[in-house]
Design an enzyme around this catalytic site. Structure first.
Site, mmCIF file in Angstrom:
data_model
loop_
_atom_site.group_PDB
_atom_site.id
_atom_site.type_symbol
_atom_site.label_atom_id
_atom_site.label_comp_id
_atom_site.label_asym_id
_atom_site.label_seq_id
_atom_site.Cartn_x
_atom_site.Cartn_y
_atom_site.Cartn_z
ATOM 1 C CE LYS A 85 -15.322 -43.655 29.630
ATOM 2 N NZ LYS A 85 -16.341 -43.818 30.659
ATOM 3 N N GLY B 20 -13.450 -48.805 46.291
ATOM 4 C CA GLY B 20 -14.274 -49.478 45.290
ATOM 5 C C GLY B 20 -13.512 -49.720 43.999
ATOM 6 N N GLY C 114 -14.632 -50.783 41.260
ATOM 7 C CA GLY C 114 -15.675 -50.951 40.245
ATOM 8 C C GLY C 114 -15.295 -50.152 39.014
ATOM 9 C CB ILE D 11 -16.370 -44.781 39.102
ATOM 10 C CG1 ILE D 11 -17.678 -44.553 38.339
ATOM 11 C CG2 ILE D 11 -15.725 -43.454 39.484
ATOM 12 C CD1 ILE D 11 -18.715 -43.744 39.087
ATOM 13 C CD GLU E 132 -14.433 -54.314 45.438
ATOM 14 O OE1 GLU E 132 -14.531 -53.284 44.757
ATOM 15 O OE2 GLU E 132 -15.405 -54.875 45.982
ATOM 16 C CB ALA F 226 -15.806 -44.943 42.937
ATOM 17 C CB VAL F 227 -18.852 -47.621 47.410
ATOM 18 C CG1 VAL F 227 -17.445 -47.609 47.995
ATOM 19 C CG2 VAL F 227 -19.675 -46.456 47.960
ATOM 20 C CB ALA G 199 -25.106 -43.472 28.852
ATOM 21 C CG HIS H 100 -5.605 -60.718 7.495
ATOM 22 N ND1 HIS H 100 -5.257 -61.125 8.763
ATOM 23 C CD2 HIS H 100 -4.454 -60.654 6.785
ATOM 24 C CE1 HIS H 100 -3.940 -61.317 8.805
ATOM 25 N NE2 HIS H 100 -3.431 -61.031 7.621
HETATM 26 P P1 FAD Z 1 -28.558 -38.846 34.599
HETATM 27 O O1 FAD Z 1 -27.540 -38.803 33.543
HETATM 28 O O2 FAD Z 1 -28.103 -38.915 36.002
HETATM 29 O O3 FAD Z 1 -29.457 -37.564 34.379
HETATM 30 C C1 FAD Z 1 -30.493 -37.226 35.223
HETATM 31 C C2 FAD Z 1 -30.757 -35.730 35.095
HETATM 32 O O4 FAD Z 1 -31.961 -35.425 35.762
HETATM 33 C C3 FAD Z 1 -29.680 -34.866 35.743
HETATM 34 O O5 FAD Z 1 -29.359 -33.789 34.900
HETATM 35 C C4 FAD Z 1 -30.344 -34.359 37.019
HETATM 36 O O6 FAD Z 1 -29.870 -33.103 37.434
HETATM 37 C C5 FAD Z 1 -31.785 -34.260 36.553
HETATM 38 N N1 FAD Z 1 -32.778 -34.328 37.620
HETATM 39 C C6 FAD Z 1 -32.887 -35.239 38.617
HETATM 40 N N2 FAD Z 1 -33.988 -35.006 39.351
HETATM 41 C C7 FAD Z 1 -34.586 -33.913 38.791
HETATM 42 C C8 FAD Z 1 -35.750 -33.184 39.091
HETATM 43 N N3 FAD Z 1 -36.549 -33.538 40.106
HETATM 44 N N4 FAD Z 1 -36.044 -32.112 38.318
HETATM 45 C C9 FAD Z 1 -35.250 -31.745 37.288
HETATM 46 N N5 FAD Z 1 -34.137 -32.410 36.957
HETATM 47 C C10 FAD Z 1 -33.815 -33.480 37.699
HETATM 48 N N6 FAD Z 1 -22.367 -45.040 31.314
HETATM 49 C C11 FAD Z 1 -22.044 -45.549 30.113
HETATM 50 O O7 FAD Z 1 -22.899 -46.155 29.462
HETATM 51 N N7 FAD Z 1 -20.796 -45.406 29.587
HETATM 52 C C12 FAD Z 1 -19.817 -44.762 30.258
HETATM 53 O O8 FAD Z 1 -18.703 -44.638 29.760
HETATM 54 C C13 FAD Z 1 -20.123 -44.217 31.522
HETATM 55 N N8 FAD Z 1 -19.188 -43.561 32.219
HETATM 56 C C14 FAD Z 1 -19.509 -43.017 33.418
HETATM 57 C C15 FAD Z 1 -18.520 -42.362 34.139
HETATM 58 C C16 FAD Z 1 -18.801 -41.803 35.361
HETATM 59 C C17 FAD Z 1 -17.720 -41.095 36.118
HETATM 60 C C18 FAD Z 1 -20.127 -41.889 35.886
HETATM 61 C C19 FAD Z 1 -20.468 -41.265 37.186
HETATM 62 C C20 FAD Z 1 -21.113 -42.559 35.188
HETATM 63 C C21 FAD Z 1 -20.816 -43.129 33.951
HETATM 64 N N9 FAD Z 1 -21.760 -43.842 33.227
HETATM 65 C C22 FAD Z 1 -21.434 -44.378 32.018
HETATM 66 C C23 FAD Z 1 -23.133 -44.003 33.723
HETATM 67 C C24 FAD Z 1 -24.042 -42.966 33.043
HETATM 68 O O9 FAD Z 1 -23.555 -41.681 33.322
HETATM 69 C C25 FAD Z 1 -25.452 -43.130 33.544
HETATM 70 O O10 FAD Z 1 -25.891 -44.457 33.344
HETATM 71 C C26 FAD Z 1 -26.382 -42.180 32.809
HETATM 72 O O11 FAD Z 1 -25.975 -40.852 32.949
HETATM 73 C C27 FAD Z 1 -27.811 -42.337 33.303
HETATM 74 O O12 FAD Z 1 -28.628 -41.514 32.558
HETATM 75 P P2 FAD Z 1 -29.988 -40.934 33.149
HETATM 76 O O13 FAD Z 1 -30.521 -40.030 32.091
HETATM 77 O O14 FAD Z 1 -30.814 -42.009 33.677
HETATM 78 O O15 FAD Z 1 -29.557 -40.056 34.411
HETATM 79 P P1 NAD Z 2 -19.645 -50.150 40.839
HETATM 80 O O1 NAD Z 2 -20.858 -50.813 41.306
HETATM 81 O O2 NAD Z 2 -19.173 -50.386 39.457
HETATM 82 O O3 NAD Z 2 -18.421 -50.511 41.796
HETATM 83 C C1 NAD Z 2 -18.450 -50.262 43.159
HETATM 84 C C2 NAD Z 2 -17.420 -51.159 43.815
HETATM 85 O O4 NAD Z 2 -17.280 -50.727 45.146
HETATM 86 C C3 NAD Z 2 -17.840 -52.628 43.852
HETATM 87 O O5 NAD Z 2 -16.773 -53.435 43.419
HETATM 88 C C4 NAD Z 2 -18.175 -52.846 45.315
HETATM 89 O O6 NAD Z 2 -17.915 -54.176 45.736
HETATM 90 C C5 NAD Z 2 -17.242 -51.882 45.988
HETATM 91 N N1 NAD Z 2 -17.676 -51.430 47.309
HETATM 92 C C6 NAD Z 2 -18.936 -51.171 47.732
HETATM 93 N N2 NAD Z 2 -18.909 -50.729 49.014
HETATM 94 C C7 NAD Z 2 -17.614 -50.725 49.407
HETATM 95 C C8 NAD Z 2 -16.940 -50.351 50.580
HETATM 96 N N3 NAD Z 2 -17.614 -49.899 51.645
HETATM 97 N N4 NAD Z 2 -15.592 -50.448 50.616
HETATM 98 C C9 NAD Z 2 -14.893 -50.893 49.532
HETATM 99 N N5 NAD Z 2 -15.484 -51.268 48.386
HETATM 100 C C10 NAD Z 2 -16.818 -51.173 48.314
HETATM 101 O O7 NAD Z 2 -19.886 -48.587 41.120
HETATM 102 P P2 NAD Z 2 -19.103 -47.299 40.637
HETATM 103 O O8 NAD Z 2 -17.733 -47.622 40.210
HETATM 104 O O9 NAD Z 2 -19.340 -46.294 41.687
HETATM 105 O O10 NAD Z 2 -19.925 -46.886 39.365
HETATM 106 C C11 NAD Z 2 -21.330 -46.725 39.454
HETATM 107 C C12 NAD Z 2 -21.977 -47.118 38.191
HETATM 108 O O11 NAD Z 2 -21.793 -46.116 37.202
HETATM 109 C C13 NAD Z 2 -21.419 -48.381 37.540
HETATM 110 O O12 NAD Z 2 -21.902 -49.546 38.120
HETATM 111 C C14 NAD Z 2 -21.905 -48.217 36.143
HETATM 112 O O13 NAD Z 2 -23.238 -48.610 36.091
HETATM 113 C C15 NAD Z 2 -21.788 -46.720 35.927
HETATM 114 N N6 NAD Z 2 -20.523 -46.429 35.215
HETATM 115 C C16 NAD Z 2 -20.346 -46.974 33.986
HETATM 116 C C17 NAD Z 2 -19.167 -46.736 33.307
HETATM 117 C C18 NAD Z 2 -18.960 -47.370 31.970
HETATM 118 O O14 NAD Z 2 -19.935 -47.815 31.386
HETATM 119 N N7 NAD Z 2 -17.750 -47.429 31.459
HETATM 120 C C19 NAD Z 2 -18.182 -45.945 33.871
HETATM 121 C C20 NAD Z 2 -18.402 -45.424 35.134
HETATM 122 C C21 NAD Z 2 -19.592 -45.657 35.798
#
Ligand code: FAD
Ligand code: NAD
Length: 474
Positions: free
Chosen positions: A58, A188, A190, A192, A211, A276-277, A327, A451
């Site tokens: 963000k 992908g 999706g 990301i 995609e 980002a699949v 999250a 409004h």
């Molecule tokens: P995680 O955040 O993955 O945290 C898990 C933690 O556990 C990590 O620190 C890891 O190192 C640690 N861990 C794992 N195994 C062990 C172990 N055995 N011992 C000790 N530590 C361990 N979601 C949203 O809602 N809004 C968004 O805008 C959004 N944007 C995103 C953008 C990107 C680029 C990505 C990749 C994801 C985004 N998400 C977003 C998804 C969001 O990040 C996840 O849904 C969220 O982080 C999941 O939380 P979690 O606590 O389950 O796991």
């Molecule tokens: P995603 O599931 O959102 O999208 C993956 C996309 O890749 C899908 O459209 C799928 O059809 C496509 N795909 C899969 N395999 C493929 C291939 N071999 N070739 C081409 N396309 C393919 O997954 P993501 O974008 O990696 O994000 C993972 C997850 O992280 C999200 O689903 C979401 O839960 C979380 N996330 C959330 C936010 C947010 O809340 N704003 C932001 C980023 C990530």
């Protein structure tokens, strides 16, 4: 055995750290074990979300939006800026500072709530003991009455396009590019792919998204996806649907791609490739063989509706279990589990978890799509309202998209609310509240909306369910 806790949380992402804080608030002696190493090589709390997910993405989306607006929005306001430039060190540095502020903030919250942090890899042993292996290989074992597994998720890697951190990158790599790539390929379309593809497109990269599915953003409502695709393409994103990557070869700092679609095989060369699949639950090294905790066919920890694994005192939350990988979903599960452990009435409703995609226009929804309702045979009625007829959106020069409200055809109960347009990441909260209280379209329609605000689109869409929107023909 060095110490005995009421609760040990493994993982300090938004699921785990929230669970730990809530458990401590409830008077439970709590520890949180996390292995994440930040950019500076030190322990960084906050998991994927704070370090390489929600927050840094963000930060870059907002910076890149400011830059894009200079040439694409401000001229319409009569404002022109010549020779605008992006200083990449500041662009990335600002993001890093924000990450540090928030990851450090979790440490302070742990201190304030008396959560004991442990740095290292946690492994659940039989009997609710947790073995912690430090980065230096040192081991210690702690134990608790309850263990909450919150190990999160990692990006899925394609076998023929393995991450190398340089040319073929994952989300972490795409948040740390120090020079705008001339050509960025994204696999992908999706969440990301669209968010991070937008960041680099706004800074001038030629972004091509491949995609595999024939439909664009099929998780969203089809009307929303249609508007979004048109706008993204206007912004310069090239989106190829039904396109399956078959080969990715790194050659001299470029990546040569081969993909197939209905017209046959095609080649594309890019400077960087973001894969980002999707993401998968991360459980490597988390469970000793004899714990009894089960994984499903997708590698997720099996839990019941109370996030209990079926093993006495062992719970699991967040991305590591079923449900959307978001999250706020993980955090709500964290709070609920801490409350269940403390003998209170925890609550998580997976049916009203909002989704937001932080592109321009933003996309947000809660509840069912029209297609899901059709497939389930549930009778529904629809109301929608375009931002083009909302005074505030026009004044902002951001009159794109619409709000769509879906209600049950007989009971009028809200079944889904779908938005694409300005500020919808905030507007969706109203729909979630209404749905959580089992509200109807009529309820939304009878609420006074200020409004001129963007929220009037929600009001008018709700009115339009019964064909009584004021500012459009019904
Ligand atoms: P995680 O955040 O993955 O945290 C898990 C933690 O556990 C990590 O620190 C890891 O190192 C640690 N861990 C794992 N195994 C062990 C172990 N055995 N011992 C000790 N530590 C361990 N979601 C949203 O809602 N809004 C968004 O805008 C959004 N944007 C995103 C953008 C990107 C680029 C990505 C990749 C994801 C985004 N998400 C977003 C998804 C969001 O990040 C996840 O849904 C969220 O982080 C999941 O939380 P979690 O606590 O389950 O796991
Ligand atoms: P995603 O599931 O959102 O999208 C993956 C996309 O890749 C899908 O459209 C799928 O059809 C496509 N795909 C899969 N395999 C493929 C291939 N071999 N070739 C081409 N396309 C393919 O997954 P993501 O974008 O990696 O994000 C993972 C997850 O992280 C999200 O689903 C979401 O839960 C979380 N996330 C959330 C936010 C947010 O809340 N704003 C932001 C980023 C990530």
């Amino acid at each position: 055995m060095s110490d005995k806790f009421d609760v040990i949380v493994i993982g300090a992402g938004p699921a785990g750290y929230v669970a730990a804080i809530r458990a401590a608030q409830l008077g439970l002696k709590t520890a949180c074990v996390d292995a994440f190493v930040g950019k500076d090589g030190k322990q960084a709390l906050g998991g994927t979300c704070l370090n390489v997910g929600c927050i840094p993405s963000k930060a870059l989306l907002d910076s890149s939006k400011q830059y894009f607006n200079l040439s694409h929005n401000l001229p319409a306001h009569g404002i022109s800026v010549e020779n605008a430039k992006v200083d990449m060190a500041t662009f990335i540095g600002r993001k890093d500072k924000i990450v540090k502020q928030f990851t450090g903030g979790i440490g302070q919250l742990f201190k304030a709530n008396k959560v004991t942090p442990f740095f290292g890899k946690g492994k659940l042993l039989k009997g609710n003991n947790v073995e912690i292996t430090g980065n230096d290989g040192s081991k210690q074992t702690i134990s608790a009455t309850n263990v909450i597994l919150a190990s999160g998720s990692v990006p899925i890697e394609l076998p023929f396009a393995k991450f190398d951190g340089k040319n073929i990158i994952d989300n972490a790599g795409a948040l740390d590019i120090n020079e705008v790539p001339k050509r960025l390929g994204v696999i992908g379309a999706g969440v990301i792919g669209l968010e991070l593809g937008s960041v680099w497109n706004r800074l001038g990269a030629e972004v091509t998204i491949l995609e595999a599915l024939p439909d664009f953003l099929s998780v969203a409502d089809a009307d929303v996806a249609k508007v979004a695709k048109k706008e993204f393409e206007k912004q310069g994103l090239t989106i190829k649907l039904g396109a399956k990557l078959t080969k990715a070869e790194v050659k001299k700092n470029e990546v040569a791609l081969t993909y197939e679609d209905k017209d046959g095989a095609h080649e594309l060369t890019v400077d960087k490739l973001l894969v980002a699949v999707g993401r998968r639950a991360y459980t490597e090294g988390l469970l000793a063989d004899d714990t009894g905790v089960k994984l499903d066919e997708r590698g997720r920890i099996v839990v019941d509706e109370h996030n209990h694994t079926g093993v006495d005192g062992v719970w699991a939350i967040g991305d590591a279990v079923r449900g959307p990988m978001l999250a706020h979903k993980g955090s709500e599960e964290g709070v609920a589990v801490a409350e269940w452990i403390a003998g209170k009435a925890g609550h998580v409703n997976l049916e009203t978890v909002p989704w937001v995609i932080y592109t321009e226009p933003e996309i947000a929804w809660a509840g069912k799509t029209e297609k899901e309702l059709k497939d389930a045979g549930i009778p529904y009625k629809i109301g929608s309202f375009p931002f083009a007829a909302i005074g505030r959106a026009v004044a902002m020069n951001e009159a794109i998209g619409q709000v769509k409200v879906i209600a049950h055809a007989e009971t009028d109960r809200l079944l889904g609310v779908h938005m694409v347009g300005p500020g919808v990441s905030e507007l969706i909260a109203e729909a979630v509240v209404a749905m959580e209280f089992k509200g109807s379209a009529e309820d939304l329609a009878r609420i006074v909306h200020a409004h001129p605000t963007l929220s009037e689109a929600v009001h008018e869409a709700a009115l339009s369910v019964d064909k009584r929107a004021i500012h459009k023909g019904n």
